[in-house]
Design an enzyme around this catalytic site. Structure first.
Site, PDB file in Angstrom:
ATOM      1  CE  LYS A 119      91.320 149.540  67.353  1.00 39.65           C
ATOM      2  NZ  LYS A 119      90.006 148.932  67.508  1.00 39.65           N
ATOM      3  CD  GLN A 133      87.674 147.328  64.987  1.00 37.56           C
ATOM      4  OE1 GLN A 133      88.782 147.266  65.494  1.00 37.56           O
ATOM      5  NE2 GLN A 133      86.875 148.377  65.164  1.00 37.56           N
ATOM      6  CG  ASP A 146      88.411 146.590  72.844  1.00 36.83           C
ATOM      7  OD1 ASP A 146      89.131 147.608  72.765  1.00 36.83           O
ATOM      8  OD2 ASP A 146      88.086 145.904  71.851  1.00 36.83           O
TER       9      ASP A 146
END
Ligand code: NDP
Length: 283
Positions: free
Chosen positions: A53, A97, A120
């Site tokens: 990422k 994460q 997200d």
């Protein structure tokens, strides 16, 4: 013989747009989109995801920073860090994460990220906006799926779509997005009876269950569009999707490979959301 939906190609196309928009915002406002990635513990797969990422951020001109915390981090320590990032003007997106260690409550943490930086799309407020049909941040994997279908001009309206899996991060939002595109949507899960009958009726299948090669040719209607979200590590070390690609490819009209399908799109939509967050904050 089906046509491959090339996630790398679609991704490259969208990343080019992101690069241009990032450059434009730098020139006009002297601002750079910033992503903070928070990683707790030593999970090797998570470390790879975060590294990829961050590399993708660098490729399009987005600033990123990593906050790597030990497995023993307490929930309070993590909340304190997120609070700091929520108030950091150089950070437009916060990515925690997953999975988190067992002693940390995932939903408490995801709800602590301010909805304005929730790139997200996991915060309940953003889930609510999506549910209403007025999304701000769409979860990256389902968003990427819709972008791929659009890129290949695949009709969604009026089609029977079956989403296999009902997680909050993939299955449920994918189903809502397909519904908003006027598909007739069925969500299947581990308690679904007659799964094969449901799948056989599908014009579009989104497989997101985490079981290697689960979807076989005989479960799929001739000409169906197959989106394989699954990432499963085989004993050989190779990656496999939830779909038995070699078999199903013969029946499908379009199919995503693993790797090189949904995966690259997920990261691309994270970049998209981070940039959009900065653009929205400027107004
Ligand atoms: P979860 O484990 O959170 O959810 C799995 C879902 O699949 C559950 O709803 C479960 O049903 C259902 N399921 C499990 N087994 C069966 C079965 N035999 N028949 C029918 N349904 C079943 O997974 P995620 O949604 O997080 O991820 C799914 C897959 O996608 C994983 O392989 C993951 O690695 C991958 N993934 C890939 C991404 C990418 O970028 N390509 C991004 C995110 C995930 P129930 O609810 O009843 O338990």
């Amino acid at each position: 013989m089906s046509k491959i939906i090339d996630g790398k190609l679609v991704s490259a196309n969208i990343r080019e747009q992101i690069k241009e928009r990032t450059k434009a915002i730098k020139e006009k406002y002297s601002r750079t989109p910033g992503l903070a990635a928070v990683l707790v513990g030593e999970d090797p797969a998570s470390q790879i995801y975060v590294r990829n990422k961050r590399k993708s951020c660098a490729d399009v001109g987005i600033y990123s920073e990593e906050h790597k915390l030990p497995e023993s981090t307490t929930e309070d320590d993590l909340l304190e860090l997120i609070d700091k990032l929520n108030n950091d003007v150089n950070i437009n997106g916060i990515l925690v994460q997953l999975p988190l260690p067992n002693h940390i409550d995932e939903s408490t943490i995801l709800s602590s990220v301010t909805p304005e930086k929730d790139v997200d799309g996991f915060h309940p407020i953003n889930a609510g906006h999506l549910f209403e049909g007025k999304p701000k941040f769409i979860p990256c994997t389902p968003h990427g799926i819709i972008k791929m279908l659009e890129f290949y001009n695949i009709d969604i309206e009026g089609k029977n779509a079956v989403v296999l899996g009902r997680s909050n991060i993939v299955g449920k939002p994918a189903a809502i997005l397909l519904l908003q595109k006027n598909a007739t949507v069925t969500i299947c899960h581990s308690r679904t009876k007659n799964l094969n009958d449901e799948l056989k009726k599908a014009d579009i299948i989104v497989a997101a269950i985490g079981k290697a090669h689960f979807v076989k040719k005989e479960m799929v209607k001739e000409g169906a569009v197959i989106i394989d979200v699954g990432i499963n590590r085989l004993e050989t070390g190779k990656l496999a999707g939830d779909v038995d690609f070699d078999q199903v490819e013969e029946a499908a009209s379009f199919i995503t490979p693993v790797p090189g399908g949904v995966g690259p799109m997920t990261i691309t939509m994270l970049l998209w959301n981070t940039l959009t967050s900065l653009e929205d904050s400027i107004g």
